[in-house]
Design a protein around this motif. Sequence first.
Motif, PDB file in Angstrom:
ATOM      1  N   VAL A  90      33.465  43.559  39.970  1.00 43.82           N
ATOM      2  CA  VAL A  90      34.345  43.359  38.814  1.00 43.82           C
ATOM      3  C   VAL A  90      34.449  44.633  37.995  1.00 43.82           C
ATOM      4  N   ALA A  91      33.305  45.246  37.691  1.00 40.51           N
ATOM      5  CA  ALA A  91      33.314  46.450  36.854  1.00 40.51           C
ATOM      6  C   ALA A  91      34.079  47.577  37.536  1.00 40.51           C
ATOM      7  N   THR A  92      33.884  47.744  38.842  1.00 45.84           N
ATOM      8  CA  THR A  92      34.575  48.807  39.566  1.00 45.84           C
ATOM      9  C   THR A  92      36.075  48.548  39.616  1.00 45.84           C
ATOM     10  N   THR A  93      36.448  47.308  39.917  1.00 45.97           N
ATOM     11  CA  THR A  93      37.875  46.970  40.002  1.00 45.97           C
ATOM     12  C   THR A  93      38.538  47.081  38.640  1.00 45.97           C
ATOM     13  N   GLN A  94      37.840  46.673  37.601  1.00 42.44           N
ATOM     14  CA  GLN A  94      38.381  46.808  36.254  1.00 42.44           C
ATOM     15  C   GLN A  94      38.657  48.275  35.929  1.00 42.44           C
ATOM     16  N   ALA A  95      37.747  49.161  36.341  1.00 43.34           N
ATOM     17  CA  ALA A  95      37.933  50.594  36.080  1.00 43.34           C
ATOM     18  C   ALA A  95      39.075  51.166  36.917  1.00 43.34           C
ATOM     19  N   LEU A  96      39.128  50.797  38.202  1.00 47.71           N
ATOM     20  CA  LEU A  96      40.123  51.382  39.098  1.00 47.71           C
ATOM     21  C   LEU A  96      41.526  50.820  38.875  1.00 47.71           C
ATOM     22  N   THR A  97      41.625  49.696  38.168  1.00 43.06           N
ATOM     23  CA  THR A  97      42.950  49.152  37.830  1.00 43.06           C
ATOM     24  C   THR A  97      43.316  49.453  36.379  1.00 43.06           C
ATOM     25  N   ASP A  98      42.575  50.341  35.754  1.00 40.35           N
ATOM     26  CA  ASP A  98      42.837  50.731  34.363  1.00 40.35           C
ATOM     27  C   ASP A  98      42.846  49.531  33.417  1.00 40.35           C
ATOM     28  N   GLY A  99      41.877  48.633  33.626  1.00 39.06           N
ATOM     29  CA  GLY A  99      41.726  47.505  32.717  1.00 39.06           C
ATOM     30  C   GLY A  99      42.704  46.377  32.924  1.00 39.06           C
ATOM     31  N   ARG A 100      43.360  46.300  34.078  1.00 41.24           N
ATOM     32  CA  ARG A 100      44.379  45.270  34.310  1.00 41.24           C
ATOM     33  C   ARG A 100      43.843  44.033  35.027  1.00 41.24           C
ATOM     34  N   LEU A 101      42.534  43.941  35.220  1.00 46.75           N
ATOM     35  CA  LEU A 101      41.958  42.829  35.981  1.00 46.75           C
ATOM     36  C   LEU A 101      41.886  41.554  35.151  1.00 46.75           C
ATOM     37  N   GLU A 102      42.224  40.417  35.789  1.00 45.76           N
ATOM     38  CA  GLU A 102      41.990  39.077  35.264  1.00 45.76           C
ATOM     39  C   GLU A 102      41.130  38.362  36.291  1.00 45.76           C
ATOM     40  N   LEU A 103      39.970  37.874  35.880  1.00 44.73           N
ATOM     41  CA  LEU A 103      39.008  37.305  36.812  1.00 44.73           C
ATOM     42  C   LEU A 103      39.141  35.794  36.856  1.00 44.73           C
ATOM     43  N   GLY A 104      39.655  35.281  37.976  1.00 46.32           N
ATOM     44  CA  GLY A 104      39.740  33.843  38.193  1.00 46.32           C
ATOM     45  C   GLY A 104      38.609  33.391  39.095  1.00 46.32           C
ATOM     46  N   ILE A 105      37.963  32.281  38.754  1.00 47.57           N
ATOM     47  CA  ILE A 105      36.828  31.812  39.545  1.00 47.57           C
ATOM     48  C   ILE A 105      36.774  30.290  39.514  1.00 47.57           C
ATOM     49  N   GLY A 106      36.314  29.719  40.627  1.00 42.27           N
ATOM     50  CA  GLY A 106      36.162  28.272  40.733  1.00 42.27           C
ATOM     51  C   GLY A 106      34.975  27.946  41.622  1.00 42.27           C
ATOM     52  N   THR A 107      34.832  26.678  41.975  1.00 42.21           N
ATOM     53  CA  THR A 107      33.656  26.250  42.736  1.00 42.21           C
ATOM     54  C   THR A 107      33.803  26.458  44.233  1.00 42.21           C
ATOM     55  N   GLY A 108      35.044  26.583  44.726  1.00 42.81           N
ATOM     56  CA  GLY A 108      35.268  26.550  46.168  1.00 42.81           C
ATOM     57  C   GLY A 108      35.316  25.108  46.648  1.00 42.81           C
ATOM     58  N   TYR A 109      36.155  24.855  47.665  1.00 43.78           N
ATOM     59  CA  TYR A 109      36.321  23.466  48.101  1.00 43.78           C
ATOM     60  C   TYR A 109      36.432  23.319  49.615  1.00 43.78           C
ATOM     61  N   VAL A 110      36.406  24.438  50.376  1.00 43.19           N
ATOM     62  CA  VAL A 110      36.605  24.353  51.821  1.00 43.19           C
ATOM     63  C   VAL A 110      35.255  24.440  52.528  1.00 43.19           C
ATOM     64  N   ARG A 111      34.757  23.302  52.991  1.00 46.56           N
ATOM     65  CA  ARG A 111      33.456  23.253  53.653  1.00 46.56           C
ATOM     66  C   ARG A 111      33.400  24.191  54.864  1.00 46.56           C
ATOM     67  N   GLU A 112      34.479  24.194  55.664  1.00 48.67           N
ATOM     68  CA  GLU A 112      34.470  24.970  56.906  1.00 48.67           C
ATOM     69  C   GLU A 112      34.282  26.465  56.641  1.00 48.67           C
ATOM     70  N   GLU A 113      34.835  26.975  55.542  1.00 48.12           N
ATOM     71  CA  GLU A 113      34.676  28.393  55.229  1.00 48.12           C
ATOM     72  C   GLU A 113      33.226  28.718  54.874  1.00 48.12           C
ATOM     73  N   HIS A 114      32.597  27.847  54.114  1.00 46.84           N
ATOM     74  CA  HIS A 114      31.189  28.064  53.785  1.00 46.84           C
ATOM     75  C   HIS A 114      30.339  28.051  55.058  1.00 46.84           C
TER      76      HIS A 114
END
Length: 290
Positions: free
Chosen positions: A87-111
């Motif tokens: 997050v910190a690296t991406t925030q710096a490399l995008t000049d502060g344009r990052l919006e961090l979306g996060i959730g629980t995840g719901y796809v068993r097969e991917e896990h």
Amino acid sequence: MYATELPVRPFRFGVNMVGHSTGEEWRARCRRAEELGYDRILVADHLGMPAPFPALVAAAAVTSRPRLGTFVLNAGFWNPALLAREVATTQALTDGRLELGIGTGYVREEHEAAGIDFLPPGERVALLERTVEELDRHLDGQAPPLLIGGNGDRLLRLAARRAEVAAFTGGRTESGRVRVLTAEELDARVAAYTRFEREAGREAPAERNLLVQRVVLTEDRAAAVAEFLPHVPYLTEKQALELPLLLVGTVREIADRLRAQRARYGFSYVTVLQDSMEAFGEVVAELRKD
């Protein structure tokens, strides 16, 4: 004091990029999203799709106006300390344009494919809560704006306490399958969220986002929705046409639907999937006239 009336926020529009491409195709798609007026270029967090953080850095290199976001990270995929570094690296490399979306995840097969335990729902929410807390600690209060997505009570309570953006999916998982919410069911989820915000003692409501699953520009709404009905056999045609996550009609009809949904639910931030980017771009242009 929490506002009793929701502010009428101006519309914001995001496009969630979900497909693989070459570097040049990716850059061209991001430039096109900016040309069409999208405010957010977003990347999902699923196996078999582009890795979110390098994709967002590449998007930042060829755009100047849109913010860049994850939509949404699966908390179970990430060690909080390592996520904070990303997050910190991406925030710096995008000049502060990052919006961090996060959730629980719901796809068993991917896990399972990643060798990560797919926890029961309550434990996944608890993990998300710990991840948000740890991110705050590692980033020392310098975290980007936070979007939390989902529909369950516990997750909505977390969003009410911590998120700048509360994202509603318009569906829920039942026996491993996603069941869409009718307009009335979504009323109940939004009402619960509003109550949770009041209980949290927020000074102002969060921005509200809806992920739209399909956009069809047509003058024959019934014919267009007929193709969708086999996927939702528990809905009537009328219920399907009223689904907030399904936008079917002319540009003007869809624009009017979104204005009505903003008034009804407070959804001012609308996200569409990549395959709807061009079609919805016409709606974006119509709503920019407001």
